[in-house]
Design a protein around this motif. Structure first.
Motif, PDB file in Angstrom:
ATOM      1  N   ILE A 180      -1.271 -10.996  -8.373  1.00 43.14           N
ATOM      2  CA  ILE A 180      -1.445 -10.209  -9.597  1.00 43.14           C
ATOM      3  C   ILE A 180      -1.311  -8.714  -9.295  1.00 43.14           C
ATOM      4  O   ILE A 180      -0.663  -7.969 -10.044  1.00 43.14           O
ATOM      5  N   SER A 181      -1.895  -8.264  -8.197  1.00 39.30           N
ATOM      6  CA  SER A 181      -1.804  -6.849  -7.831  1.00 39.30           C
ATOM      7  C   SER A 181      -0.368  -6.448  -7.528  1.00 39.30           C
ATOM      8  O   SER A 181       0.088  -5.375  -7.948  1.00 39.30           O
ATOM      9  N   ALA A 182       0.350  -7.294  -6.807  1.00 36.24           N
ATOM     10  CA  ALA A 182       1.740  -6.986  -6.463  1.00 36.24           C
ATOM     11  C   ALA A 182       2.613  -6.930  -7.709  1.00 36.24           C
ATOM     12  O   ALA A 182       3.399  -5.993  -7.895  1.00 36.24           O
ATOM     13  N   VAL A 183       2.465  -7.905  -8.576  1.00 30.09           N
ATOM     14  CA  VAL A 183       3.271  -7.950  -9.795  1.00 30.09           C
ATOM     15  C   VAL A 183       2.911  -6.790 -10.728  1.00 30.09           C
ATOM     16  O   VAL A 183       3.792  -6.184 -11.348  1.00 30.09           O
TER      17      VAL A 183
ATOM     18  N   TRP B 104       1.747  -3.828  -9.830  1.00 32.33           N
ATOM     19  CA  TRP B 104       2.277  -2.586  -9.277  1.00 32.33           C
ATOM     20  C   TRP B 104       3.793  -2.492  -9.454  1.00 32.33           C
ATOM     21  O   TRP B 104       4.312  -1.516  -9.980  1.00 32.33           O
ATOM     22  N   VAL B 105       4.502  -3.539  -9.056  1.00 31.99           N
ATOM     23  CA  VAL B 105       5.963  -3.502  -9.152  1.00 31.99           C
ATOM     24  C   VAL B 105       6.396  -3.485 -10.623  1.00 31.99           C
ATOM     25  O   VAL B 105       7.257  -2.693 -11.021  1.00 31.99           O
ATOM     26  N   GLY B 106       5.791  -4.322 -11.437  1.00 30.86           N
ATOM     27  CA  GLY B 106       6.127  -4.327 -12.865  1.00 30.86           C
ATOM     28  C   GLY B 106       5.795  -3.003 -13.528  1.00 30.86           C
ATOM     29  O   GLY B 106       6.571  -2.490 -14.338  1.00 30.86           O
ATOM     30  N   GLY B 107       4.640  -2.442 -13.176  1.00 31.80           N
ATOM     31  CA  GLY B 107       4.268  -1.139 -13.708  1.00 31.80           C
ATOM     32  C   GLY B 107       5.227  -0.048 -13.269  1.00 31.80           C
ATOM     33  O   GLY B 107       5.545   0.869 -14.035  1.00 31.80           O
ATOM     34  N   SER B 108       5.712  -0.151 -12.038  1.00 29.02           N
ATOM     35  CA  SER B 108       6.673   0.832 -11.538  1.00 29.02           C
ATOM     36  C   SER B 108       8.004   0.726 -12.273  1.00 29.02           C
ATOM     37  O   SER B 108       8.639   1.742 -12.574  1.00 29.02           O
ATOM     38  N   ILE B 109       8.404  -0.483 -12.566  1.00 27.09           N
ATOM     39  CA  ILE B 109       9.635  -0.667 -13.346  1.00 27.09           C
ATOM     40  C   ILE B 109       9.440  -0.086 -14.750  1.00 27.09           C
ATOM     41  O   ILE B 109      10.308   0.616 -15.271  1.00 27.09           O
ATOM     42  N   PHE B 110       8.283  -0.353 -15.342  1.00 25.55           N
ATOM     43  CA  PHE B 110       7.964   0.223 -16.653  1.00 25.55           C
ATOM     44  C   PHE B 110       7.972   1.747 -16.579  1.00 25.55           C
ATOM     45  O   PHE B 110       8.493   2.423 -17.465  1.00 25.55           O
TER      46      PHE B 110
ATOM     47  N   LEU C 132      -1.141   8.772 -19.760  1.00 20.81           N
ATOM     48  CA  LEU C 132      -0.439   7.590 -19.257  1.00 20.81           C
ATOM     49  C   LEU C 132      -0.241   7.671 -17.749  1.00 20.81           C
ATOM     50  O   LEU C 132      -0.454   6.688 -17.029  1.00 20.81           O
ATOM     51  N   ALA C 133       0.147   8.836 -17.266  1.00 23.67           N
ATOM     52  CA  ALA C 133       0.342   9.010 -15.829  1.00 23.67           C
ATOM     53  C   ALA C 133      -0.964   8.816 -15.069  1.00 23.67           C
ATOM     54  O   ALA C 133      -0.993   8.170 -14.011  1.00 23.67           O
ATOM     55  N   SER C 134      -2.042   9.337 -15.591  1.00 25.20           N
ATOM     56  CA  SER C 134      -3.350   9.197 -14.948  1.00 25.20           C
ATOM     57  C   SER C 134      -3.803   7.737 -14.921  1.00 25.20           C
ATOM     58  O   SER C 134      -4.300   7.251 -13.904  1.00 25.20           O
ATOM     59  N   THR C 135      -3.615   7.059 -16.030  1.00 22.84           N
ATOM     60  CA  THR C 135      -3.982   5.637 -16.089  1.00 22.84           C
ATOM     61  C   THR C 135      -3.141   4.824 -15.122  1.00 22.84           C
ATOM     62  O   THR C 135      -3.665   3.970 -14.397  1.00 22.84           O
ATOM     63  N   PHE C 136      -1.838   5.102 -15.075  1.00 23.16           N
ATOM     64  CA  PHE C 136      -0.961   4.378 -14.155  1.00 23.16           C
ATOM     65  C   PHE C 136      -1.367   4.649 -12.704  1.00 23.16           C
ATOM     66  O   PHE C 136      -1.381   3.737 -11.877  1.00 23.16           O
ATOM     67  N   GLN C 137      -1.744   5.870 -12.397  1.00 23.32           N
ATOM     68  CA  GLN C 137      -2.182   6.204 -11.046  1.00 23.32           C
ATOM     69  C   GLN C 137      -3.431   5.409 -10.668  1.00 23.32           C
ATOM     70  O   GLN C 137      -3.537   4.893  -9.556  1.00 23.32           O
ATOM     71  N   ASN C 138      -4.371   5.278 -11.590  1.00 27.02           N
ATOM     72  CA  ASN C 138      -5.582   4.490 -11.329  1.00 27.02           C
ATOM     73  C   ASN C 138      -5.245   3.020 -11.101  1.00 27.02           C
ATOM     74  O   ASN C 138      -5.837   2.374 -10.237  1.00 27.02           O
ATOM     75  N   ILE C 139      -4.307   2.496 -11.869  1.00 29.36           N
ATOM     76  CA  ILE C 139      -3.889   1.104 -11.699  1.00 29.36           C
ATOM     77  C   ILE C 139      -3.244   0.917 -10.327  1.00 29.36           C
ATOM     78  O   ILE C 139      -3.550  -0.041  -9.606  1.00 29.36           O
ATOM     79  N   VAL C 140      -2.376   1.841  -9.944  1.00 32.35           N
ATOM     80  CA  VAL C 140      -1.724   1.752  -8.636  1.00 32.35           C
ATOM     81  C   VAL C 140      -2.757   1.825  -7.516  1.00 32.35           C
ATOM     82  O   VAL C 140      -2.692   1.053  -6.551  1.00 32.35           O
ATOM     83  N   ASN C 141      -3.727   2.729  -7.628  1.00 31.55           N
ATOM     84  CA  ASN C 141      -4.775   2.833  -6.611  1.00 31.55           C
ATOM     85  C   ASN C 141      -5.535   1.518  -6.462  1.00 31.55           C
ATOM     86  O   ASN C 141      -5.784   1.055  -5.341  1.00 31.55           O
ATOM     87  N   THR C 142      -5.894   0.908  -7.582  1.00 32.52           N
ATOM     88  CA  THR C 142      -6.599  -0.375  -7.554  1.00 32.52           C
ATOM     89  C   THR C 142      -5.730  -1.460  -6.914  1.00 32.52           C
ATOM     90  O   THR C 142      -6.216  -2.250  -6.097  1.00 32.52           O
ATOM     91  N   CYS C 143      -4.452  -1.469  -7.267  1.00 32.62           N
ATOM     92  CA  CYS C 143      -3.536  -2.457  -6.696  1.00 32.62           C
ATOM     93  C   CYS C 143      -3.398  -2.281  -5.192  1.00 32.62           C
ATOM     94  O   CYS C 143      -3.402  -3.270  -4.444  1.00 32.62           O
TER      95      CYS C 143
END
Length: 168
Positions: free
Chosen positions: A17-20, A22-28, A51-62
């Motif tokens: 789930i973390s890999a998908v 991160w990669v899916g979020g990066s594609i988005f 949005l950038a801040s939220t995405f950064q938090n998601i990436v950190n968690t992943c």
């Protein structure tokens, strides 16, 4: 099913789930958020920053989840009988690419902060050749491509592991 089996199932699921994510979020990010934020009117909007801040938090968690679950999964698999050198080599290659991705994320964050500082100090520099070159070589494209390769390597590892169980 034993407690160890349930634990490993949860660890495997969290890793996937973390890999998908991160990669899916990066594609988005590449296909939706980056074009949105490159629009001059939206560049300084609070929506884009949120949005950038939220995405950064998601990436950190992943990243944290991937490191923790990756160590558990690698330890479990490498202690199994029948795991051969193709598995170990593929796992090593996947680990190296993953570490490279983690380093690139931090590098991109520093670079983005530097570019933002340049923009706020002198908006006229926004379109100079240096800034354009740095932006075009941002590295997010490479992170996404390597992330897709790492996901593919995960499937190869599963295949190699299942094959070793059948031959063992």
């Amino acid at each position: 099913m034993t407690i160890k089996d349930i634990f490993m199932l949860v660890v495997t699921w969290l890793h996937a789930i973390s890999a998908v994510t991160w990669v899916g979020g990066s594609i988005f990010y590449l296909l939706v958020l980056r074009p949105f934020s490159s629009d001059y009117e939206n560049r300084d909007s609070t929506t884009g920053l949120n949005l950038a801040s939220t995405f950064q938090n998601i990436v950190n968690t992943c990243i944290i989840t991937l490191i923790a679950t990756g160590v558990v999964l690698a330890t479990d698999r490498l202690t199994q009988d029948g795991v051969g050198s193709p598995y170990v080599i593929t796992l090593g290659f996947k680990a190296i690419l993953s570490i490279w991705m983690f380093i690139q994320v931090e590098s991109q964050r520093r670079q983005s902060r530097a570019l933002e500082t340049m923009r706020t100090k002198d908006p006229a520099k926004r379109l100079n050749i240096f800034t354009q070159t740095i932006q075009s070589l941002s590295g997010y494209n490479a992170i996404v491509i390597v992330g897709i390769i790492v996901l593919f390597l995960s499937d190869i590892l599963d295949l190699l592991f299942e094959k070793s169980l059948g031959n063992g």
